[in-house]
Design an enzyme around this catalytic site. Structure first.
Site, PDB file in Angstrom:
ATOM      1  N   ARG A  31      53.507  25.262  38.147  1.00 56.40           N
ATOM      2  CA  ARG A  31      54.016  25.617  39.480  1.00 56.40           C
ATOM      3  C   ARG A  31      53.719  24.506  40.471  1.00 56.40           C
ATOM      4  NH1 ARG A  31      51.106  31.315  39.700  1.00 56.40           N
ATOM      5  NH2 ARG A  31      51.482  31.757  37.519  1.00 56.40           N
ATOM      6  N   ASN A  64      46.855  45.254  30.765  1.00 57.05           N
ATOM      7  CA  ASN A  64      47.530  44.249  31.582  1.00 57.05           C
ATOM      8  C   ASN A  64      48.906  44.030  30.963  1.00 57.05           C
ATOM      9  OD1 ASN A  64      48.379  42.033  32.993  1.00 57.05           O
ATOM     10  ND2 ASN A  64      46.571  40.769  32.556  1.00 57.05           N
ATOM     11  N   GLU A  70      38.125  39.310  34.841  1.00 52.95           N
ATOM     12  CA  GLU A  70      39.009  40.240  35.535  1.00 52.95           C
ATOM     13  C   GLU A  70      39.028  41.615  34.857  1.00 52.95           C
ATOM     14  OE1 GLU A  70      41.841  36.874  35.619  1.00 52.95           O
ATOM     15  OE2 GLU A  70      42.556  37.807  37.468  1.00 52.95           O
ATOM     16  N   ARG A 128      46.095  46.775  35.480  1.00 52.39           N
ATOM     17  CA  ARG A 128      46.238  45.663  36.414  1.00 52.39           C
ATOM     18  C   ARG A 128      47.660  45.700  36.977  1.00 52.39           C
ATOM     19  NH1 ARG A 128      47.333  39.366  35.267  1.00 52.39           N
ATOM     20  NH2 ARG A 128      47.186  38.744  37.415  1.00 52.39           N
ATOM     21  N   HIS A 140      45.353  36.973  42.339  1.00 55.11           N
ATOM     22  CA  HIS A 140      44.045  36.782  41.682  1.00 55.11           C
ATOM     23  C   HIS A 140      42.941  37.510  42.450  1.00 55.11           C
ATOM     24  CE1 HIS A 140      45.626  32.612  40.270  1.00 55.11           C
ATOM     25  NE2 HIS A 140      45.727  33.453  39.248  1.00 55.11           N
TER      26      HIS A 140
END
Ligand code: ADP
Length: 401
Positions: free
Chosen positions: A242, A7, A387, A92, A181
């Site tokens: 965010r 990743n 993940e 990823r 996601h």
């Protein structure tokens, strides 16, 4: 088969080696400050010797990957004897645009296509690509797979993904909602079905992936029909830093008042907003927010209330989108660990006929648990995401096809 999962961020690289036979992570680590100075943290989980942290110059991602491969095969700390023991690499990739509706084996065309959609994720995709190119240079004979954050959401119907703005922006720039996601939403919705002894095709599931970044998705009979993130991961829920949804006119208004550019406002909405901003710049970490809230901090209280209210509104919207729901899942850092945050959301959902098991909820941290009572009309579950394991499984499936 051992799968190396990579990743790659702009200045960091996270990695895990997963044994797909046991689904076990056998080694993991992180390279940070790539291109600045460099730190590599590495852990061999087979011998549980603890983390090894080394400061060393990491000038680029190729050097980072070569350090990772050295650590994995090192005579003392290594988890494998040679690189031949790595059957494949799973990468990823943040944005697959409309081109990628599922994971793919990486070849020249795929590399070019990832490059082409980089405009949509200018911070992430170029970094992801450097990881692919570095691995290819160092392990040219090992198959590699790209697993996209956006792919699972490509089943959304146009009524869910189109913004009501002139067509030319979609036609020329592919501006639409994509969602992120996806690996987590896909993994949790499938695994929860398995856990309940059902097929994904039998369930209407809402997955609340609540971490520092957060999104909700509606998964109807195994297919994603809506999700809260949009063109970028800024839309939707209130997150760590965010803003999530707001009136788009706010951007121009702040830019005009402060004499700053739209880009600078975008940075503020991504990095200086969310619960961090609402709590009066106290923290984006829910542990800090709850501590302050229990000490009587009103802004921390508001941040948590507003966060939960937004999650509950999305859950309500997705019950409408699917005309019902069978299971609601909480996952990711906050969803798995923070029982108080779950309870805040949960208390909006009584109208669904949910019977909440308060004690079970308060006792659940980071493990699979049913936190609604056995007779509850809708099941509520805590279901840890993974993940990296999902990427390893997808990679294994494709290279052994
Ligand atoms: P991301 O992958 O988006 O960075 P994670 O899913 O790892 O995020 O979630 C990280 C967040 O989870 C932390 O910022 C923190 O707010 C929250 N978190 C982690 N552990 C706990 C805990 N034990 N209690 C409450 N919140 C937690």
């Amino acid at each position: 088969m051992n799968i190396l999962v990579i990743n790659c961020g702009s200045s960091s690289l996270k990695f895990q080696v997963i044994d797909t036979e046991t689904s076990e992570c056998i080694a993991k680590g992180l390279c940070e400050r790539i291109g600045i100075d460099g730190v590599i943290t590495y852990e061999n989980l087979r011998v549980k010797s603890g983390k090894i942290k080394t400061e060393t110059q990491i000038e680029d991602h190729k050097k980072a990957i070569s350090l990772v491969l050295d650590a994995l095969t090192d005579a003392g700390t290594g988890v494998i004897k040679s690189l031949k023991e790595i059957g494949a690499v799973g990468h990823r990739i943040v944005h697959g645009g409309e081109k990628f509706t599922k994971s793919v084996i990486i070849d020249e065309d795929v590399i070019e296509a990832i490059r082409e959609v980089s405009d949509l994720a200018p911070l992430h995709n170029p970094a992801n690509l450097t990881g692919i190119l570095a691995c290819r240079a160092l392990m040219p004979d090992t198959p590699m797979v790209a697993v996209f954050d956006t792919a699972f959401h490509q089943t959304m119907p146009a009524k869910a993904y189109m913004y009501a703005i002139p067509w030319k922006y979609y036609d020329e720039y592919k501006i639409r909602r994509y969602g992120f996601h996806g690996t987590s939403h896909s993994y949790v919705s499938k695994e929860v079905a398995k856990y309940l002894g059902k097929k994904p095709e039998e369930l209407k599931t809402i997955v609340c992936h609540l971490g520092n970044g957060a999104s909700v998705s509606a998964v109807e009979y195994g297919k994603c029909v809506d999700t809260s993130m949009g063109l970028t991961p800024l839309e939707g829920l209130i997150m760590g830093t965010r803003s999530g949804d707001l009136d788009p006119a706010v951007v121009d208004y702040i830019a005009g008042k402060e004499g700053i550019s739209a880009y600078e406002v975008d940075q503020i909405l991504n990095k200086e907003s969310g619960v961090y901003a609402l709590s009066g710049n106290l923290s984006s970490d829910f542990r800090d927010l709850w501590k302050a809230r229990h000490e009587g901090n009103r802004k921390a209280e508001l941040a948590l209330e507003a966060w939960a209210y937004r999650v509950a509104k999305y859950v309500g919207a997705y019950v409408a989108a699917m005309n019902g729901v069978d299971v609601i899942c909480f996952t990711a850092g906050v969803g798995e660990n923070d029982w108080e945050a779950r309870a805040l959301v949960y208390h909006y959902l009584g109208y669904l006929g949910i019977e909440f098991d308060e004690e079970k909820n308060a006792a659940t941290r980071g493990e699979i648990a049913e936190i609604s009572k056995p007779g509850s009309k809708v099941k509520v579950m805590v279901f840890p995401t993974n993940e990296e394991l999902a990427i390893a499984k997808e990679t294994y499936a494709l290279v052994t096809e």
